[in-house]
Design a protein around this motif. Structure first.
Motif, PDB file in Angstrom:
ATOM      1  N   UNK A  96       6.123  72.935 106.352  1.00 48.51           N
ATOM      2  CA  UNK A  96       6.533  73.159 104.830  1.00 48.51           C
ATOM      3  C   UNK A  96       6.803  71.461 104.749  1.00 48.51           C
ATOM      4  N   UNK A  97       6.814  71.160 103.310  1.00 48.65           N
ATOM      5  CA  UNK A  97       6.981  69.846 102.836  1.00 48.65           C
ATOM      6  C   UNK A  97       7.191  69.856 101.426  1.00 48.65           C
ATOM      7  N   UNK A  98       8.022  68.924 100.888  1.00 47.36           N
ATOM      8  CA  UNK A  98       8.245  68.710  99.779  1.00 47.36           C
ATOM      9  C   UNK A  98       7.325  67.876  99.001  1.00 47.36           C
ATOM     10  N   UNK A 104       1.624  62.415 101.447  1.00 44.30           N
ATOM     11  CA  UNK A 104       1.348  60.989 102.264  1.00 44.30           C
ATOM     12  C   UNK A 104       1.057  61.445 103.905  1.00 44.30           C
ATOM     13  N   UNK A 105       1.912  62.808 104.267  1.00 41.84           N
ATOM     14  CA  UNK A 105       1.705  62.994 105.810  1.00 41.84           C
ATOM     15  C   UNK A 105       0.846  64.141 106.007  1.00 41.84           C
ATOM     16  N   UNK A 106       0.829  65.315 105.288  1.00 35.54           N
ATOM     17  CA  UNK A 106       0.393  66.405 105.525  1.00 35.54           C
ATOM     18  C   UNK A 106      -1.033  66.464 105.815  1.00 35.54           C
ATOM     19  N   UNK A 107      -2.026  65.952 105.062  1.00 34.68           N
ATOM     20  CA  UNK A 107      -3.609  66.021 105.214  1.00 34.68           C
ATOM     21  C   UNK A 107      -3.915  65.420 106.733  1.00 34.68           C
ATOM     22  N   UNK A 108      -2.964  64.249 107.009  1.00 31.51           N
ATOM     23  CA  UNK A 108      -3.484  63.619 108.222  1.00 31.51           C
ATOM     24  C   UNK A 108      -2.717  64.416 109.563  1.00 31.51           C
ATOM     25  N   UNK A 109      -1.723  65.103 109.276  1.00 28.06           N
ATOM     26  CA  UNK A 109      -1.012  65.709 110.186  1.00 28.06           C
ATOM     27  C   UNK A 109      -1.820  67.071 110.658  1.00 28.06           C
ATOM     28  N   UNK A 145       9.007  68.530 106.475  1.00 32.37           N
ATOM     29  CA  UNK A 145       9.036  66.977 105.909  1.00 32.37           C
ATOM     30  C   UNK A 145       9.356  67.047 104.750  1.00 32.37           C
ATOM     31  N   UNK A 146      10.786  66.541 104.222  1.00 32.51           N
ATOM     32  CA  UNK A 146      11.386  66.400 102.629  1.00 32.51           C
ATOM     33  C   UNK A 146      11.742  65.214 102.653  1.00 32.51           C
ATOM     34  N   UNK A 147      12.197  64.952 101.347  1.00 35.04           N
ATOM     35  CA  UNK A 147      13.007  63.686 100.726  1.00 35.04           C
ATOM     36  C   UNK A 147      14.371  64.299 100.842  1.00 35.04           C
ATOM     37  N   UNK A 148      15.375  63.278 101.156  1.00 40.34           N
ATOM     38  CA  UNK A 148      16.841  63.930 101.347  1.00 40.34           C
ATOM     39  C   UNK A 148      17.297  64.333 100.350  1.00 40.34           C
ATOM     40  N   UNK A 149      18.191  65.323 100.542  1.00 40.79           N
ATOM     41  CA  UNK A 149      19.026  66.126  99.574  1.00 40.79           C
ATOM     42  C   UNK A 149      20.442  65.725  99.708  1.00 40.79           C
ATOM     43  N   UNK A 150      20.778  65.003 100.695  1.00 40.32           N
ATOM     44  CA  UNK A 150      22.012  64.716 100.989  1.00 40.32           C
ATOM     45  C   UNK A 150      22.961  65.856 101.272  1.00 40.32           C
ATOM     46  N   UNK A 291       4.228  58.998 114.679  1.00 41.53           N
ATOM     47  CA  UNK A 291       3.096  57.821 114.705  1.00 41.53           C
ATOM     48  C   UNK A 291       2.676  57.383 113.569  1.00 41.53           C
ATOM     49  N   UNK A 292       2.389  58.548 112.515  1.00 50.79           N
ATOM     50  CA  UNK A 292       1.876  58.141 111.429  1.00 50.79           C
ATOM     51  C   UNK A 292       3.163  57.469 110.586  1.00 50.79           C
ATOM     52  N   UNK A 293       4.079  57.898 110.666  1.00 49.90           N
ATOM     53  CA  UNK A 293       5.480  57.254 110.038  1.00 49.90           C
ATOM     54  C   UNK A 293       5.309  55.712 110.408  1.00 49.90           C
ATOM     55  N   UNK A 294       5.273  55.634 111.636  1.00 46.22           N
ATOM     56  CA  UNK A 294       5.187  54.030 112.128  1.00 46.22           C
ATOM     57  C   UNK A 294       4.179  53.346 111.424  1.00 46.22           C
ATOM     58  N   UNK A 295       2.729  54.007 111.298  1.00 40.56           N
ATOM     59  CA  UNK A 295       1.592  53.353 110.525  1.00 40.56           C
ATOM     60  C   UNK A 295       1.943  53.057 109.228  1.00 40.56           C
ATOM     61  N   UNK A 296       2.529  53.991 108.453  1.00 42.55           N
ATOM     62  CA  UNK A 296       2.683  53.904 107.035  1.00 42.55           C
ATOM     63  C   UNK A 296       3.860  52.706 106.734  1.00 42.55           C
ATOM     64  N   UNK A 297       4.751  52.696 107.908  1.00 38.52           N
ATOM     65  CA  UNK A 297       5.997  51.624 107.492  1.00 38.52           C
ATOM     66  C   UNK A 297       5.274  50.297 107.908  1.00 38.52           C
ATOM     67  N   UNK A 298       4.227  50.121 108.743  1.00 37.94           N
ATOM     68  CA  UNK A 298       3.625  48.795 108.880  1.00 37.94           C
ATOM     69  C   UNK A 298       2.766  48.346 107.768  1.00 37.94           C
ATOM     70  N   UNK A 299       2.177  49.343 107.223  1.00 35.98           N
ATOM     71  CA  UNK A 299       1.282  49.030 106.166  1.00 35.98           C
ATOM     72  C   UNK A 299       2.072  48.628 104.773  1.00 35.98           C
ATOM     73  N   UNK A 300       3.365  49.346 104.662  1.00 32.70           N
ATOM     74  CA  UNK A 300       4.381  48.827 103.543  1.00 32.70           C
ATOM     75  C   UNK A 300       4.709  47.658 103.922  1.00 32.70           C
TER      76      UNK A 300
END
Length: 300
Positions: A96-98, A104-109, A145-150, A291-300
């Motif tokens: 599931x994802x918001x 940005x994540x799900x197609x690759x995952x 995978x979601x954006x924080x809701x606090x 791994x994908x999160x790390x790649x995205x962070x490196x690109x940013x």
């Protein structure tokens, strides 16, 4: 308590009549009624009230339904775990994802999982972050995978895998497009487009605006593509992730303004039930996300 009683109870909540429940379970209507009475006698409460519309839950019934669904789902999860263990690489994974993480994540995952485990059944639900959390809490999804809701659910585990800063998106024809430094007061003089009211982004931006702006200065839309189209008219503003407007920024249809406000930065979270027992597919999914999160962070 035996699961067939819980199944009868949950089906009666959905169907509201005895006969379709009996048909679904392959038993008689009196047997369904017997199962319900048996539960009521065990706990000393009434679970249903009856009227012309069929069976309706009492307050006690609402509470029982909350836990009965989780018990049945845990049973299904346990069965799935052993089925997957016995058959090896076969099985299923429910994701599931918001909005933004789905983008940005799900197609690759999904590509990675389906390539590594071609026989596995993969499903994806894209809903608002609170809806994904609710489904995870009921174990109707395996990972989210979601954006924080606090508003973290105590039955779930939350791992921060990245962050995203919202930018002010607008048309190059908007009156603020040529302004170098845009203040909050500048923004609040304009109509602001918001995503659907149940989304985490909506709550995030409304909190950022409050108490400066009444609700009639906002327009709620149920589609990011509609928001982007509305922006091109040059009369409105919206807070969006840069990931959503990459093509529009390249083509010059839209421009972005960074307000340099730390409160517009949100966490991206991997969420899953605490009760979940990882198998090798689960661990593969987690590693792919890390791994994908790390790649995205490196690109940013």
């Amino acid at each position: 308590m035996k699961n067939h009683k819980l199944q009868a109870f949950c089906l009666l909540v959905n169907f509201k009549k005895l006969s379709p429940v009996a048909k679904e379970l392959g038993i008689t209507a009196p047997t369904v009624s017997f199962h319900i009475r048996s539960i009521e006698e065990e706990y000393g409460v009434r679970l249903f009230r009856t009227n012309a519309g069929g069976y309706r839950l009492t307050e006690a019934g609402e509470g029982f339904y909350h836990y009965a669904r989780q018990i049945l789902q845990l049973q299904k999860d346990m069965n799935r775990f052993f089925e997957n263990l016995i058959v090896g690489n076969n099985g299923s994974i429910r994701l599931g994802a918001s909005g933004l993480p789905a983008h940005i994540f799900m197609p690759d995952i999904i590509h990675q999982v389906s390539t590594a485990y071609p026989d596995i059944r993969i499903s994806l639900e894209v809903k608002t972050a609170p809806e994904i959390e609710a489904k995870l809490a009921l174990q109707e999804l395996d990972f989210g995978l979601i954006m924080e809701t606090k508003q973290e659910n105590p039955s779930l585990l939350y791992e921060t895998i990245g962050e995203d800063s919202l930018v002010l998106a607008l048309s190059p024809n908007h009156e603020l497009a040529s302004k170098k430094d845009i203040s909050k007061s500048d923004v609040l003089k304009n109509k602001i487009l918001l995503h659907t009211s149940s989304s985490s982004t909506n709550h995030f931006i409304e909190k950022w605006m409050d108490p400066f702006l009444p609700s009639f200065y906002t327009i709620e839309l149920d589609s990011v593509s509609t928001i982007k189209k509305m922006l091109t008219y040059g009369k409105t503003l919206a807070f969006l992730s840069p990931f959503f407007i990459e093509e529009e920024l390249k083509s010059g249809i839209l421009v972005k303004k960074d307000l340099n406000d730390d409160t517009l930065t949100r966490k991206i979270q991997l969420v899953y039930p605490k009760s979940r027992l990882d198998n090798k597919v689960d661990q593969f999914v987690k590693n792919a996300i890390y791994n994908l999160a790390g790649e995205i962070k490196a690109i940013k």
